[in-house]
Motif scaffolding. Sequence first.
Motif, PDB file in Angstrom:
ATOM      1  N   SER A 682       0.829  -1.190   0.000  1.00  0.00           N
ATOM      2  CA  SER A 682       0.000   0.000   0.000  1.00  0.00           C
ATOM      3  C   SER A 682       0.870   1.249   0.000  1.00  0.00           C
ATOM      4  O   SER A 682       1.882   1.320   0.699  1.00  0.00           O
ATOM      5  N   ALA A 683       0.467   2.227  -0.799  1.00  0.00           N
ATOM      6  CA  ALA A 683       1.197   3.498  -0.881  1.00  0.00           C
ATOM      7  C   ALA A 683       0.669   4.499   0.119  1.00  0.00           C
ATOM      8  O   ALA A 683       0.888   5.698  -0.050  1.00  0.00           O
ATOM      9  N   PHE A 684      -0.009   4.024   1.163  1.00  0.00           N
ATOM     10  CA  PHE A 684      -0.627   4.919   2.137  1.00  0.00           C
ATOM     11  C   PHE A 684      -0.029   4.702   3.521  1.00  0.00           C
ATOM     12  O   PHE A 684       0.237   3.573   3.932  1.00  0.00           O
ATOM     13  N   GLU A 685       0.142   5.799   4.199  1.00  0.00           N
ATOM     14  CA  GLU A 685       0.547   5.770   5.599  1.00  0.00           C
ATOM     15  C   GLU A 685      -0.694   5.966   6.461  1.00  0.00           C
ATOM     16  O   GLU A 685      -1.440   6.935   6.284  1.00  0.00           O
ATOM     17  N   VAL A 686      -0.941   5.040   7.366  1.00  0.00           N
ATOM     18  CA  VAL A 686      -2.172   5.040   8.148  1.00  0.00           C
ATOM     19  C   VAL A 686      -1.826   5.332   9.609  1.00  0.00           C
ATOM     20  O   VAL A 686      -0.962   4.675  10.201  1.00  0.00           O
ATOM     21  N   THR A 687      -2.498   6.318  10.169  1.00  0.00           N
ATOM     22  CA  THR A 687      -2.375   6.619  11.600  1.00  0.00           C
ATOM     23  C   THR A 687      -3.776   6.700  12.200  1.00  0.00           C
ATOM     24  O   THR A 687      -4.747   7.001  11.494  1.00  0.00           O
ATOM     25  N   SER A 688      -3.877   6.437  13.477  1.00  0.00           N
ATOM     26  CA  SER A 688      -5.178   6.470  14.153  1.00  0.00           C
ATOM     27  C   SER A 688      -5.047   7.193  15.478  1.00  0.00           C
ATOM     28  O   SER A 688      -3.987   7.146  16.117  1.00  0.00           O
ATOM     29  N   ARG A 689      -6.138   7.860  15.892  1.00  0.00           N
ATOM     30  CA  ARG A 689      -6.159   8.509  17.198  1.00  0.00           C
ATOM     31  C   ARG A 689      -7.589   8.527  17.713  1.00  0.00           C
ATOM     32  O   ARG A 689      -8.547   8.601  16.942  1.00  0.00           O
ATOM     33  N   LEU A 690      -7.696   8.447  19.023  1.00  0.00           N
ATOM     34  CA  LEU A 690      -8.996   8.385  19.683  1.00  0.00           C
ATOM     35  C   LEU A 690      -9.478   9.784  19.991  1.00  0.00           C
ATOM     36  O   LEU A 690      -8.758  10.595  20.585  1.00  0.00           O
ATOM     37  N   GLU A 691     -10.718  10.086  19.599  1.00  0.00           N
ATOM     38  CA  GLU A 691     -11.358  11.365  19.883  1.00  0.00           C
ATOM     39  C   GLU A 691     -12.725  11.070  20.485  1.00  0.00           C
ATOM     40  O   GLU A 691     -13.712  10.878  19.779  1.00  0.00           O
ATOM     41  N   GLY A 692     -12.774  11.029  21.822  1.00  0.00           N
ATOM     42  CA  GLY A 692     -14.019  10.694  22.492  1.00  0.00           C
ATOM     43  C   GLY A 692     -14.393   9.254  22.215  1.00  0.00           C
ATOM     44  O   GLY A 692     -13.614   8.328  22.453  1.00  0.00           O
ATOM     45  N   ASP A 693     -15.607   9.041  21.721  1.00  0.00           N
ATOM     46  CA  ASP A 693     -16.045   7.690  21.369  1.00  0.00           C
ATOM     47  C   ASP A 693     -15.869   7.423  19.886  1.00  0.00           C
ATOM     48  O   ASP A 693     -16.506   6.522  19.333  1.00  0.00           O
ATOM     49  N   GLN A 694     -15.011   8.183  19.218  1.00  0.00           N
ATOM     50  CA  GLN A 694     -14.722   8.004  17.803  1.00  0.00           C
ATOM     51  C   GLN A 694     -13.219   7.804  17.629  1.00  0.00           C
ATOM     52  O   GLN A 694     -12.410   8.428  18.312  1.00  0.00           O
ATOM     53  N   VAL A 695     -12.852   6.899  16.712  1.00  0.00           N
ATOM     54  CA  VAL A 695     -11.460   6.732  16.319  1.00  0.00           C
ATOM     55  C   VAL A 695     -11.303   7.331  14.934  1.00  0.00           C
ATOM     56  O   VAL A 695     -12.033   6.972  13.999  1.00  0.00           O
ATOM     57  N   ARG A 696     -10.389   8.235  14.809  1.00  0.00           N
ATOM     58  CA  ARG A 696     -10.152   8.901  13.525  1.00  0.00           C
ATOM     59  C   ARG A 696      -8.967   8.255  12.838  1.00  0.00           C
ATOM     60  O   ARG A 696      -7.877   8.179  13.410  1.00  0.00           O
ATOM     61  N   LEU A 697      -9.194   7.750  11.630  1.00  0.00           N
ATOM     62  CA  LEU A 697      -8.143   7.164  10.808  1.00  0.00           C
ATOM     63  C   LEU A 697      -7.691   8.203   9.799  1.00  0.00           C
ATOM     64  O   LEU A 697      -8.496   8.687   8.993  1.00  0.00           O
ATOM     65  N   ASP A 698      -6.404   8.537   9.816  1.00  0.00           N
ATOM     66  CA  ASP A 698      -5.820   9.473   8.857  1.00  0.00           C
ATOM     67  C   ASP A 698      -4.947   8.694   7.895  1.00  0.00           C
ATOM     68  O   ASP A 698      -4.045   7.943   8.323  1.00  0.00           O
ATOM     69  N   GLY A 732      -4.294  13.997  -1.671  1.00  0.00           N
ATOM     70  CA  GLY A 732      -3.542  12.831  -1.235  1.00  0.00           C
ATOM     71  C   GLY A 732      -3.790  12.412   0.200  1.00  0.00           C
ATOM     72  O   GLY A 732      -3.153  11.466   0.676  1.00  0.00           O
ATOM     73  N   GLU A 733      -4.714  13.061   0.915  1.00  0.00           N
ATOM     74  CA  GLU A 733      -4.986  12.719   2.310  1.00  0.00           C
ATOM     75  C   GLU A 733      -6.471  12.416   2.501  1.00  0.00           C
ATOM     76  O   GLU A 733      -7.322  13.090   1.905  1.00  0.00           O
ATOM     77  N   TYR A 734      -6.746  11.412   3.331  1.00  0.00           N
ATOM     78  CA  TYR A 734      -8.121  10.954   3.558  1.00  0.00           C
ATOM     79  C   TYR A 734      -8.351  10.804   5.053  1.00  0.00           C
ATOM     80  O   TYR A 734      -7.412  10.716   5.851  1.00  0.00           O
ATOM     81  N   GLU A 735      -9.642  10.733   5.379  1.00  0.00           N
ATOM     82  CA  GLU A 735     -10.033  10.605   6.786  1.00  0.00           C
ATOM     83  C   GLU A 735     -11.269   9.725   6.886  1.00  0.00           C
ATOM     84  O   GLU A 735     -12.170   9.777   6.053  1.00  0.00           O
ATOM     85  N   ALA A 736     -11.309   8.887   7.917  1.00  0.00           N
ATOM     86  CA  ALA A 736     -12.486   8.058   8.216  1.00  0.00           C
ATOM     87  C   ALA A 736     -12.638   7.999   9.724  1.00  0.00           C
ATOM     88  O   ALA A 736     -11.643   7.970  10.461  1.00  0.00           O
ATOM     89  N   GLN A 737     -13.881   7.990  10.186  1.00  0.00           N
ATOM     90  CA  GLN A 737     -14.169   7.938  11.610  1.00  0.00           C
ATOM     91  C   GLN A 737     -14.940   6.670  11.937  1.00  0.00           C
ATOM     92  O   GLN A 737     -15.912   6.337  11.252  1.00  0.00           O
ATOM     93  N   VAL A 738     -14.494   5.997  12.982  1.00  0.00           N
ATOM     94  CA  VAL A 738     -15.091   4.731  13.399  1.00  0.00           C
ATOM     95  C   VAL A 738     -15.659   4.898  14.805  1.00  0.00           C
ATOM     96  O   VAL A 738     -14.918   5.269  15.723  1.00  0.00           O
ATOM     97  N   PRO A 739     -16.959   4.654  15.006  1.00  0.00           N
ATOM     98  CA  PRO A 739     -17.496   4.718  16.373  1.00  0.00           C
ATOM     99  C   PRO A 739     -17.075   3.488  17.167  1.00  0.00           C
ATOM    100  O   PRO A 739     -17.114   2.363  16.666  1.00  0.00           O
ATOM    101  N   VAL A 740     -16.636   3.696  18.393  1.00  0.00           N
ATOM    102  CA  VAL A 740     -16.247   2.592  19.267  1.00  0.00           C
ATOM    103  C   VAL A 740     -17.077   2.672  20.540  1.00  0.00           C
ATOM    104  O   VAL A 740     -17.307   3.750  21.080  1.00  0.00           O
ATOM    105  N   ARG A 741     -17.574   1.543  20.979  1.00  0.00           N
ATOM    106  CA  ARG A 741     -18.421   1.474  22.167  1.00  0.00           C
ATOM    107  C   ARG A 741     -17.736   0.797  23.337  1.00  0.00           C
ATOM    108  O   ARG A 741     -18.096   1.033  24.484  1.00  0.00           O
TER     109      ARG A 741
END
Length: 974
Positions: A682-698, A732-741
């Motif tokens: 993959s030509a993408f660098e993936v990082t994640s961080r927790l923001e409240g009850d959401q995880v943000r994937l950059d 060249g940059e994307y974002e996705a948010q994942v709800p975590v319970r």
Amino acid sequence: MGIQFNEPWYLLLLLPLAAFAVWAWRTYPARGGWRRRMAVPLRSLILLLLILALAGLQTVATMEQKAVYFVLDRSDSMPAGQTAGQWIQASVSAKGEKDLAGVISTGLESLVERQLSGEGTGRIAYDGKVNSQFTHLAGGLQLAGSLFPESVTPRIVLISDGEENAGDLLRQARLLQNKGIPVDVLPMAKEAGRDISIESVKVPEKIYQAEKYSLEISLNSTFAGTGELRVYEDNQELTREQVTVEKGENRFALQSLAREPGFHRYRAEIYFPDDEQAANNSGYAFSRVTGPPKVLIVEGKPGSSSNITAALTSGLIGFTIISPEMLPSELADYTGYDSLILNNVPATRISGPKMERIEQAVRDYGIGLLMVGGEDSYGLGGYFKTPIEKALPVKMELEGKREVPSLGLILVIDRSGSMGGGKLELAKEAALRTVEMLRDKDTVGVVAFDTSPWWVVEPTRLTDREKVMEQISSIQPDGGTEIYTAVDAAYQKLLKVEAQRKHIILLTDGQSATSQSYEALTGNMVQNNMTMSAVAVGDGADGQLLEYLSKLAKGRYYFTNDQSTLPAIFSRETVMMSRTYVVDQPFVPAAGQLADWSGLFGDGVPKVKAYVAATAKESAETILLSPEPDPLLVRWQYGSGRSVAWTSDFSGKWSPDWTSWDRFPEVFSRLVKWTFPQFQASAFEVTSRLEGDQVRLDLKSADPAFQGEIQATVTDEALGTTELAAIPTLPGEYEAQVPVRQPGVYLTRIDVQDPADRSKTLGSSTTGFVIPYSPEYRLSAGDQTAKLKQLADMTGGRLLSSEHPEEVFQGAVQAKKQSRDRTRLLLAAAALLWVADIAARRLNVPWSRLAERARRRFGFSGRPVTVPSAPAKMERLGRRKDQAAAFYRSLGEERPPNQVPGAGLMKRGEDALAEENRKAQAGKGPSRAPVRDRPGGGEGKERPVPPPDQPVQGETAGRSETMSRLLAAKKRRQ
């Protein structure tokens, strides 16, 4: 109470309405006095109601009533005890008589504990369940703000420590400010305890094999002390050290060496004797070690994988050998391997959850799967209807292959009280799966037993499969355990069954209450060509007795501590009794769909002595076949992964020519390598961080001009899958948010789709993130109550005191006007009056006659009714005749008497008089004078009367003209 209008300009229509009413009263024709008196007022009133409806008539009432919603923070960070609840109770008790109060609990979710009510006494229960691992104050305020009626003066009281970790409290404050709802706050200060937490664990996302790397651990502590720090890699301890921490933030760095390639999980744990909170004492990190591929070999018999390991070694493929019981329990552990080989492993030794994780690792994360046959594999191993069967390219059923003997099967299932807690449910599932495997000509019976046997399903042919399955599902646990009577009842019933093979499966988790002669019973079974297998569930079962019974009855004995394997055990038993799965005859495999493997098998292959029969799935590629024809080597794509099925063995028992073939290492290596993940780097660098009850994937691309689409698949520990489409934020940059319970391990697969063809994947990568504990347990920095004070200032609220709960309902009440639209009521009244108007104009009701009849029927008293005599009636008839003749003379013409209306009635009257005169002349009665033609016949002349059968001259011709003249005269009079 007052009124107002939405569209007052429509009231100008009242002027023409008044003019219309006056004009109508003067010109409306008389239809009887009461009709005229009612018609004009009714129509005027209808028009008045319609005008008021157009103007939007509303009634307005002034209300002076306070309504307060208490929003209580029930997250784990709140101080323990009943202080907040007691304060709310005291405040509600001090409210005014007309005031309303309600209570809302909030954690991650918010719910209403008590609706707005005027009750001031009674205990307020906090029974609602909220996720207390998060604090979402904005959700509680939003719910409270939406529940106030318009007629009250609203106010919200927030009781919290201010430790918000989900949502945006101040943004919700601005919304409440716009709605005019003030928010009072009661800060609940949390006492500073002795707590130490792991804030973060950092490790490089990509490491090469044999590379040294640093693992950084960040700690936060409210006290100074000495404790122990432990670090694990994939549940194997890397280091254990004594560390000393100071109050505040502490950092530690550890050096390690990347040994094994694959996807690895790192865990750090701390142990301090004075730590009061254990929930925040662990942290996680992920990393992928790049190196040669690695395969996990699961062998059913120890030492049976020597040929497989030799082939992998020659192909430079690393491997690890384990027993089925040592399979990982977590999905993340499977992602550390490129492929998984099941070498003659029965399904009875793999638990249900582990099968589900293997299937999902293949489907979602591209892990390969290769099943090698043997006496304990495929259908013989009990894989029917299992998750692993889903991932394989073959089915365990033999569809229309060969004639197999009919089977009579009795299931003897323990339903005692100890079978509760899920055991009986899995036993019923095993029985249901058995029924699904049997054919219509097979016979099945189910007897459940506690202290006595109970026939759930009498032995019956499977002509009504659904009914049998419903009866099995009705079994409930109860009672003790008595094995002998249940087995004897099954034997007696099976004697009467006509089948080529007869078998009993006994399942229990306990010991029999009595000891009887099982030898005689099992001897009778063997004598009558019956067999029995026994399944012991748990350590409480009488394993010695059950194993002894299975040996006497020529069956098999199973012991399991994992109740999830029960369906596989029953499937295995059913297959072994009803079908001949092992095809034991030498043959040379025939080539099928060789495709890119034509170079391996195009020049011929060695012969095979035996294999396990199976059925290839429709979309699978059958590479090699037997003469039956049955599949010998099959492959297919399953989700993101690939799987291969070899239905013979590689131990040398069934395929010695293959294992001694000089090309076997190359062939087997190619089979295994075909199952490896096919994703490009993959030509993408993936990082994640927790923001409240959401995880943000950059996600950041190495190519800034990239404009493709990215799909992310996130899997939690419970195997729940969430698919997300990443949103571009910058070139060249994307974002996705994942709800975590819930806290736990979350695996993530990133798929980069081809912009020209979305069905193609340019590259994929597997990463992960961990929620080791909720942010609710993090050590807070600074005074969090400052945000609560800012909330009160923004909305015009107050800072309340815990010593004065009564001040919540103090202060002036803002009077509010409540208006109600009356348009629908006006329209309904207009419709009813319209019906009354139609009735007044169209209906002619003889009220006097109806009243007279009512008096006669019910005996009401009133003035006497005078009944006219016959001469009076004739006199009145003559006057009516004179009036009609005078009317026609006014028209300028004479009418024959017979054409005067009522002439027929007068004729009958004159006939009656003539008859009376004749009787008088004969001396039978008094005589009367004949009726004279007063209008035009001359005084004293008797009117000529034609015979009854002679038509009156001109009667038919003049009748139509008479009616026309009458109508014309009526119109002139109007």
